[in-house]
Every structure is written in C-alpha cells, then in structure tokens.
Design a protein around this motif. Structure first.
Motif, PDB file in Angstrom:
ATOM      1  N   MET A 237       0.841  -1.209   0.000  1.00  0.00           N
ATOM      2  CA  MET A 237       0.000   0.000   0.000  1.00  0.00           C
ATOM      3  C   MET A 237       0.873   1.256   0.000  1.00  0.00           C
ATOM      4  N   ILE A 238       1.923   1.222   0.836  1.00  0.00           N
ATOM      5  CA  ILE A 238       2.816   2.376   0.897  1.00  0.00           C
ATOM      6  C   ILE A 238       3.519   2.581  -0.448  1.00  0.00           C
ATOM      7  N   ALA A 239       3.959   1.495  -1.046  1.00  0.00           N
ATOM      8  CA  ALA A 239       4.639   1.579  -2.335  1.00  0.00           C
ATOM      9  C   ALA A 239       3.723   2.169  -3.393  1.00  0.00           C
ATOM     10  N   THR A 240       2.450   1.731  -3.351  1.00  0.00           N
ATOM     11  CA  THR A 240       1.468   2.270  -4.322  1.00  0.00           C
ATOM     12  C   THR A 240       1.290   3.761  -4.121  1.00  0.00           C
ATOM     13  N   MET A 241       1.205   4.188  -2.875  1.00  0.00           N
ATOM     14  CA  MET A 241       1.025   5.617  -2.590  1.00  0.00           C
ATOM     15  C   MET A 241       2.227   6.416  -3.065  1.00  0.00           C
ATOM     16  N   ILE A 242       3.422   5.869  -2.789  1.00  0.00           N
ATOM     17  CA  ILE A 242       4.632   6.571  -3.249  1.00  0.00           C
ATOM     18  C   ILE A 242       4.654   6.653  -4.766  1.00  0.00           C
ATOM     19  N   SER A 243       4.292   5.582  -5.426  1.00  0.00           N
ATOM     20  CA  SER A 243       4.271   5.561  -6.892  1.00  0.00           C
ATOM     21  C   SER A 243       3.281   6.570  -7.446  1.00  0.00           C
ATOM     22  N   ASP A 244       2.084   6.602  -6.833  1.00  0.00           N
ATOM     23  CA  ASP A 244       1.070   7.559  -7.290  1.00  0.00           C
ATOM     24  C   ASP A 244       1.550   8.997  -7.118  1.00  0.00           C
ATOM     25  N   LEU A 245       2.187   9.266  -5.983  1.00  0.00           N
ATOM     26  CA  LEU A 245       2.683  10.614  -5.732  1.00  0.00           C
ATOM     27  C   LEU A 245       3.788  10.983  -6.723  1.00  0.00           C
ATOM     28  N   GLU A 246       4.668  10.051  -7.003  1.00  0.00           N
ATOM     29  CA  GLU A 246       5.740  10.316  -7.958  1.00  0.00           C
ATOM     30  C   GLU A 246       5.187  10.539  -9.363  1.00  0.00           C
ATOM     31  N   LYS A 247       4.143   9.753  -9.715  1.00  0.00           N
ATOM     32  CA  LYS A 247       3.499   9.965 -11.015  1.00  0.00           C
ATOM     33  C   LYS A 247       2.839  11.353 -11.068  1.00  0.00           C
ATOM     34  N   GLU A 248       2.186  11.720  -9.996  1.00  0.00           N
ATOM     35  CA  GLU A 248       1.524  13.034  -9.937  1.00  0.00           C
ATOM     36  C   GLU A 248       2.546  14.154 -10.088  1.00  0.00           C
ATOM     37  N   MET A 249       3.700  14.015  -9.423  1.00  0.00           N
ATOM     38  CA  MET A 249       4.745  15.037  -9.535  1.00  0.00           C
ATOM     39  C   MET A 249       5.311  15.084 -10.954  1.00  0.00           C
ATOM     40  N   LEU A 250       5.437  13.902 -11.576  1.00  0.00           N
ATOM     41  CA  LEU A 250       5.951  13.868 -12.939  1.00  0.00           C
ATOM     42  C   LEU A 250       4.995  14.542 -13.908  1.00  0.00           C
ATOM     43  N   VAL A 251       3.693  14.245 -13.761  1.00  0.00           N
ATOM     44  CA  VAL A 251       2.675  14.891 -14.614  1.00  0.00           C
ATOM     45  C   VAL A 251       2.645  16.396 -14.368  1.00  0.00           C
ATOM     46  N   ALA A 252       2.710  16.779 -13.089  1.00  0.00           N
ATOM     47  CA  ALA A 252       2.690  18.204 -12.751  1.00  0.00           C
ATOM     48  C   ALA A 252       3.900  18.921 -13.331  1.00  0.00           C
ATOM     49  N   LYS A 253       5.068  18.262 -13.276  1.00  0.00           N
ATOM     50  CA  LYS A 253       6.284  18.858 -13.814  1.00  0.00           C
ATOM     51  C   LYS A 253       6.167  19.049 -15.330  1.00  0.00           C
ATOM     52  N   THR A 254       5.585  18.034 -16.000  1.00  0.00           N
ATOM     53  CA  THR A 254       5.391  18.146 -17.461  1.00  0.00           C
ATOM     54  C   THR A 254       4.409  19.258 -17.795  1.00  0.00           C
ATOM     55  N   ASP A 255       3.310  19.322 -17.033  1.00  0.00           N
ATOM     56  CA  ASP A 255       2.312  20.384 -17.266  1.00  0.00           C
ATOM     57  C   ASP A 255       2.915  21.761 -17.013  1.00  0.00           C
ATOM     58  N   GLU A 256       3.713  21.844 -15.962  1.00  0.00           N
ATOM     59  CA  GLU A 256       4.350  23.133 -15.646  1.00  0.00           C
ATOM     60  C   GLU A 256       5.287  23.568 -16.772  1.00  0.00           C
ATOM     61  N   LYS A 257       6.047  22.628 -17.260  1.00  0.00           N
ATOM     62  CA  LYS A 257       6.981  22.927 -18.348  1.00  0.00           C
ATOM     63  C   LYS A 257       6.225  23.382 -19.601  1.00  0.00           C
ATOM     64  N   ASN A 258       5.168  22.650 -19.966  1.00  0.00           N
ATOM     65  CA  ASN A 258       4.370  23.002 -21.153  1.00  0.00           C
ATOM     66  C   ASN A 258       3.679  24.353 -20.974  1.00  0.00           C
ATOM     67  N   SER A 259       3.133  24.591 -19.780  1.00  0.00           N
ATOM     68  CA  SER A 259       2.439  25.859 -19.518  1.00  0.00           C
ATOM     69  C   SER A 259       3.399  27.033 -19.586  1.00  0.00           C
ATOM     70  N   GLN A 260       4.612  26.850 -19.052  1.00  0.00           N
ATOM     71  CA  GLN A 260       5.599  27.928 -19.081  1.00  0.00           C
ATOM     72  C   GLN A 260       6.032  28.226 -20.518  1.00  0.00           C
TER      73      GLN A 260
END
Length: 327
Positions: A237-260
């Motif tokens: 469960m912890i691993a899944t949560m960490i993975s989800d958070l890392e995916k969210e940060m990766l998507v957010a980073k990509t969106d931030e880069k594209n938006s900028q």
C-alpha cells in the motif's frame, strides 16, 4: 450707376455729332469759297445775313467744347484771319481723328481687359473649387486615420491587459505547482520513512542462524508467515502511494513545463504584435500630421485665392464703370 453710364454715353454721342456738324459746316465748298474770297480782301468785311446766321448756328453747336470755342470766337470777330481759322479747323479735324483712334484703342483695351479678367476669374473659381475638394478629402482621411490610431491604441491596451492577466495566471499556476511538488515530495519522504520502519520489523536484515531444529523443520517457515503477509500488505500500500505521488509530480512537472513554454510563446507573440501596432500607429500619426499640414497650406492658399477672386471681381466692376459707356 447704369443710368449715369447711359447718360454719359448719350452726351458723348451728341458731342461727336456736334463736332461732325461743325466741321462739315465750316469745310463744305461754299464755306471754303467764301473764306478764300474774304481772305483776298485787305479791309474789314461786313458779313451778310446768311453767313451771320451760319456762324451763330456753328457757335451754338460748339458751345461747351473748349477746343471749338476758340474757332467760334475767331469766326465771331469783325476782323477775321481765316488762315488761322483754317489752321484751327485742321487742328480740330486732326484732334477728332486722334480722339477717334484713342477711343478705338480704349475699346480694344477694354475688350482685352474684360477677356483677361473673365479668364482669371474662371481660373480662380476652378482653383478654389479644387482646393475645397482637396481640403474636404484630406479632412476625411484625417478622420479615418484618427479612428485607426484610436483602434490600434485600444488594441494595444487590450493586449497589455491580456498579457498582464496571463502573467498573473502563470504565477498562480507556478505557485500551485511548487506547493504540490513540496507537499508530494514531503509525503513521499514520509512514506519512505514509514516503509523503512516497517521493513525493520517485518524484514529484518539480520536473521538468526543458530537453532536446535533442523533447517528442514517447517515450523520456522510457519512462524514467519504471518509477519510476511502483514509486511506485504502494508508495504504494498505504501509503495502504491509513493508511486502515485511520484506519477503526480511527474505529470505536474510536465504540465508546468508546457504551460511555461506556452506562456512565453504567447508573451513573445504579444510583444511582437505590440511593437508592430505601435509602429503602425506612429506611422499613421505622421501621415495625419502631414495631412494636417497640407490642409493648413491648402486653407491658406484658398483664402489667398478667395481674396484674389474678390479683387478680380472689384476690378471687373471698375472695368464696367470705365468701359460700359464705350462698348
């Protein structure tokens, strides 16, 4: 006035008729014979009744004309030097011819001046009309350019407002991204710490090797099974949560880069358009200034031509006063 001109013209005609009658009277054959016979005599002469009557008539005709009054005075004398009278008559005839020539010259002058005055008045009228049309056309262009400049400035203002709004939105989005990154990173770090703590309990790195039981004794396996199951469930469960958070940060980073990148491209386009619009507005402002200068110049020329036309009209009136009686 017109009546005065007509009266002057009529008097002039009467004067010419009087002069013609006088000259005819004094230069016909009978009068010349009479003058020649009389000149031959050396004594004072007594004129007969018929000649006296003719002289009185001649004096009546020439009265009011200084040139002929001297002839009348000479004819009325009792001692008449007809040689001098002939000279005066000849001089009068010559003067009449000269006056006739002068009148013809005056008539030619009047006709010439009338023609030139009419042509000048026509040219001035046409020029004034052209200037009025030019002024009207240029003023319309000035109004259009003024409206264009206003539209451009309003567009630049609207563009600036859009850039300002986009900048504020970009700042807000970037702040949200930074906050999300910090929160997710902290959560990943915390979950990692929890995972490590559970591993310390469920998966100890050091396993005891000394035991009284055979290595093939299944009881060792049975004793560890509940711990492994618990470890697998929580750690998964912890691993899944960490993975989800890392995916969210990766998507957010990509969106931030594209938006900028999109923001920077929009701002660059807006900056280029703004510079082009301001240059266009500046060019139109110069065109407007040039047209306004042209309008001012045309207005001054029109005013001058109008005054010139007024002067030409007054000159035409003077010509009528001077020449109408003759023409």
């Amino acid at each position: 006035s017109a009546s005065e001109q007509e009266e002057k013209k009529a008097l002039r005609a009467q004067e010419e008729k009087a002069l013609q009658d006088t000259i005819k009277m004094l230069t016909d054959d009978d009068a010349l014979d009479l003058f020649r016979n009389t000149v031959k005599k050396t004594s004072l002469l007594q004129l007969d009744t018929a000649r006296e009557h003719a002289l009185m008539k001649a004096k009546g005709i020439v009265s009011g004309r200084p040139e002929l009054s001297f002839i009348a005075l000479a004819l009325s004398g009792k001692k008449v030097d007809f040689t001098k009278v002939f000279k005066k008559i000849d001089g009068m005839v010559e003067l009449m011819g000269k006056e006739g020539q002068d009148e013809e010259s005056k008539k030619d002058y009047c006709n010439k001046e009338f023609d030139e005055a009419k042509d000048k008045s026509k040219d001035l009228k046409q020029k004034i009309s052209e200037l009025s049309g030019n002024i009207e056309q240029k003023q319309a262009s000035i109004e259009k350019i003024t409206a264009d400049i206003k539209t451009i400035k309003e567009g630049v203002q609207s563009l600036d407002e859009s850039v300002t709004e986009a900048t504020e939105n970009r700042k807000a989005e970037s702040a949200e991204y930074q906050e999300l990154l910090q929160q997710d990173s902290a959560a990943v770090e915390l979950l990692g710490m929890a995972k490590d703590r559970l591993n310390q309990f469920y998966n100890p790195k050091l396993v005891k090797q000394t035991t009284t039981k055979s290595p093939y004794d299944l009881s060792l396996v049975q004793e560890q099974k509940p711990q492994a199951q618990a470890s697998n469930g929580v750690l998964s469960m912890i691993a899944t949560m960490i993975s989800d958070l890392e995916k969210e940060m990766l998507v957010a980073k990509t969106d931030e880069k594209n938006s900028q990148e999109e923001y920077e491209a929009i701002v660059a386009d807006a900056k280029e358009k703004r510079a082009g619009d301001l240059k266009d507005a500046q060019s139109k402002a110069q065109m407007k200034a040039d047209l306004e200068a042209d309008v001012e110049e045309d207005a001054q020329e029109k005013e001058a031509k109008t005054k010139e036309q007024q002067a030409a009209s007054e000159y035409m009136d003077d010509l009528h006063k001077e020449c109408d009686w003759l023409l």
